[in-house]
Design an enzyme around this catalytic site. Structure first.
Site, PDB file in Angstrom:
ATOM      1  N   CYS A   1       6.293  -0.454   6.795  1.00 31.69           N
ATOM      2  CA  CYS A   1       5.866   0.754   6.101  1.00 31.69           C
ATOM      3  C   CYS A   1       6.997   1.225   5.201  1.00 31.69           C
ATOM      4  O   CYS A   1       8.150   1.282   5.648  1.00 31.69           O
ATOM      5  CB  CYS A   1       5.519   1.827   7.140  1.00 31.69           C
ATOM      6  SG  CYS A   1       4.960   3.377   6.414  1.00 31.69           S
ATOM      7  N   LEU A   2       6.672   1.554   3.947  1.00 31.26           N
ATOM      8  CA  LEU A   2       7.723   2.002   3.018  1.00 31.26           C
ATOM      9  C   LEU A   2       8.407   3.271   3.508  1.00 31.26           C
ATOM     10  O   LEU A   2       9.542   3.543   3.112  1.00 31.26           O
ATOM     11  CB  LEU A   2       7.128   2.240   1.619  1.00 31.26           C
ATOM     12  CG  LEU A   2       6.649   1.003   0.852  1.00 31.26           C
ATOM     13  CD1 LEU A   2       6.101   1.415  -0.505  1.00 31.26           C
ATOM     14  CD2 LEU A   2       7.755  -0.018   0.701  1.00 31.26           C
TER      15      LEU A   2
ATOM     16  N   GLN B   1       2.931   9.727   1.693  1.00 29.07           N
ATOM     17  CA  GLN B   1       4.246   9.098   1.544  1.00 29.07           C
ATOM     18  C   GLN B   1       4.996   9.578   0.311  1.00 29.07           C
ATOM     19  O   GLN B   1       6.172   9.262   0.136  1.00 29.07           O
ATOM     20  CB  GLN B   1       4.091   7.572   1.494  1.00 29.07           C
ATOM     21  CG  GLN B   1       3.568   7.018   2.808  1.00 29.07           C
ATOM     22  CD  GLN B   1       3.423   5.516   2.754  1.00 29.07           C
ATOM     23  OE1 GLN B   1       2.412   5.014   2.291  1.00 29.07           O
ATOM     24  NE2 GLN B   1       4.444   4.792   3.174  1.00 29.07           N
TER      25      GLN B   1
ATOM     26  N   HIS C   1      -4.011   0.591   7.813  1.00 28.71           N
ATOM     27  CA  HIS C   1      -2.678   1.217   7.780  1.00 28.71           C
ATOM     28  C   HIS C   1      -2.689   2.445   6.860  1.00 28.71           C
ATOM     29  O   HIS C   1      -2.207   3.525   7.234  1.00 28.71           O
ATOM     30  CB  HIS C   1      -1.658   0.170   7.301  1.00 28.71           C
ATOM     31  CG  HIS C   1      -0.244   0.638   7.244  1.00 28.71           C
ATOM     32  ND1 HIS C   1       0.755   0.133   8.054  1.00 28.71           N
ATOM     33  CD2 HIS C   1       0.367   1.578   6.460  1.00 28.71           C
ATOM     34  CE1 HIS C   1       1.895   0.750   7.773  1.00 28.71           C
ATOM     35  NE2 HIS C   1       1.696   1.625   6.799  1.00 28.71           N
ATOM     36  N   GLU C   2      -3.263   2.275   5.654  1.00 28.56           N
ATOM     37  CA  GLU C   2      -3.258   3.391   4.693  1.00 28.56           C
ATOM     38  C   GLU C   2      -4.194   4.515   5.137  1.00 28.56           C
ATOM     39  O   GLU C   2      -3.867   5.694   4.977  1.00 28.56           O
ATOM     40  CB  GLU C   2      -3.631   2.906   3.285  1.00 28.56           C
ATOM     41  CG  GLU C   2      -2.677   1.887   2.685  1.00 28.56           C
ATOM     42  CD  GLU C   2      -1.211   2.255   2.828  1.00 28.56           C
ATOM     43  OE1 GLU C   2      -0.861   3.453   2.737  1.00 28.56           O
ATOM     44  OE2 GLU C   2      -0.400   1.342   3.043  1.00 28.56           O
TER      45      GLU C   2
ATOM     46  N   HIS D   1      -2.516   6.687   7.518  1.00 24.65           N
ATOM     47  CA  HIS D   1      -1.613   7.635   6.838  1.00 24.65           C
ATOM     48  C   HIS D   1      -2.366   8.896   6.401  1.00 24.65           C
ATOM     49  O   HIS D   1      -1.832  10.007   6.495  1.00 24.65           O
ATOM     50  CB  HIS D   1      -1.016   7.012   5.572  1.00 24.65           C
ATOM     51  CG  HIS D   1       0.261   6.258   5.776  1.00 24.65           C
ATOM     52  ND1 HIS D   1       1.402   6.832   6.298  1.00 24.65           N
ATOM     53  CD2 HIS D   1       0.595   4.973   5.493  1.00 24.65           C
ATOM     54  CE1 HIS D   1       2.376   5.927   6.330  1.00 24.65           C
ATOM     55  NE2 HIS D   1       1.912   4.787   5.855  1.00 24.65           N
TER      56      HIS D   1
ATOM     57  N   GLY E   1       0.835  -1.197   0.000  1.00 27.22           N
ATOM     58  CA  GLY E   1       0.000   0.000   0.000  1.00 27.22           C
ATOM     59  C   GLY E   1       0.867   1.243   0.000  1.00 27.22           C
ATOM     60  O   GLY E   1       2.047   1.205   0.377  1.00 27.22           O
TER      61      GLY E   1
HETATM   62 ZN   LIG Z   1       2.872   2.988   5.675  1.00 26.21          ZN
END
Ligand SMILES: [Zn+2]
Length: 188
Positions: free
Chosen positions: A109-110, A50, A151-152, A155, A45
């Site tokens: 997480c990226l 991000q 999670h997204e 964000h 995701g």
């Molecule tokens: Zn993340």
């Protein structure tokens, strides 16, 4: 176009996203770039924050991910559907409600590369969103897909998965987090 990622502790990750106002070619071009960027980094995701945009927009793709402990399910209008038929899934101004019942599972997480830790998430979520064609989409999800959605969506409100850790859990990953900040954080 692959977009540069924003890394923890960049303040742009803490920005609450503005609602998407128009589903137009500009948004669809951004969606393609987001998808390409997520694939480049082999993520499940990616949220607009991000890549430095404070927008209520995220992409998810759980295709081909075999998470035995958290199999993804998706239900549309009471009918079980194959989640992979709905991937990549774009979340536009999503409204997500989760069950009180939680289950713990590993997340990464990226924007916090390399850190993986267990957090608790609602087992099942109900999602109201809009597709890139402007059609309303409502569904329920469980498993890894439900985790990715939570999670997204976090964000989009400036929240990170490490915010869910208890002080003791946070202390346990402090050295790892410090090393990530050292490696990816702002340079003098
Ligand atoms: Zn993340």
């Amino acid at each position: 176009m692959i977009l540069p990622l924003v890394y923890y502790p960049d303040a742009r990750l803490r920005a609450k996203g503005a609602p998407v106002k128009a589903i137009d070619d500009t948004l669809r071009a951004f969606a393609r770039d987001m998808l390409e960027t997520m694939e480049q980094h082999e993520g499940v995701g990616l949220a607009a924050q991000q890549v430095g945009k404070a927008l209520q927009f995220a992409v998810i793709d759980i295709t081909g991910i075999d998470d035995e402990a958290r199999p993804s399910t998706m239900t549309v209008k009471g009918q079980a559907v194959n989640p992979e038929d709905h991937m990549p899934l774009f979340l536009i101004n999503p409204v997500v409600t989760g069950t009180k019942a939680k289950e713990r599972g590993s997340e990464g997480c990226l924007s916090i590369p390399g850190l993986r830790t267990d957090v608790g998430r609602s087992k099942r979520v109900t999602v109201k969103t809009v597709t890139l064609d402007g059609e309303p989409l409502e569904f329920e999800a469980t498993g890894l897909l439900a985790v990715a959605i939570q999670h997204e969506t976090d964000h989009l409100h400036g929240k990170l998965f490490i915010d869910l850790l208890t002080p003791a859990e946070r202390a346990a990953v402090k050295d790892e987090l410090d090393a990530i900040v050292e490696k990816y954080g702002p340079k003098e």
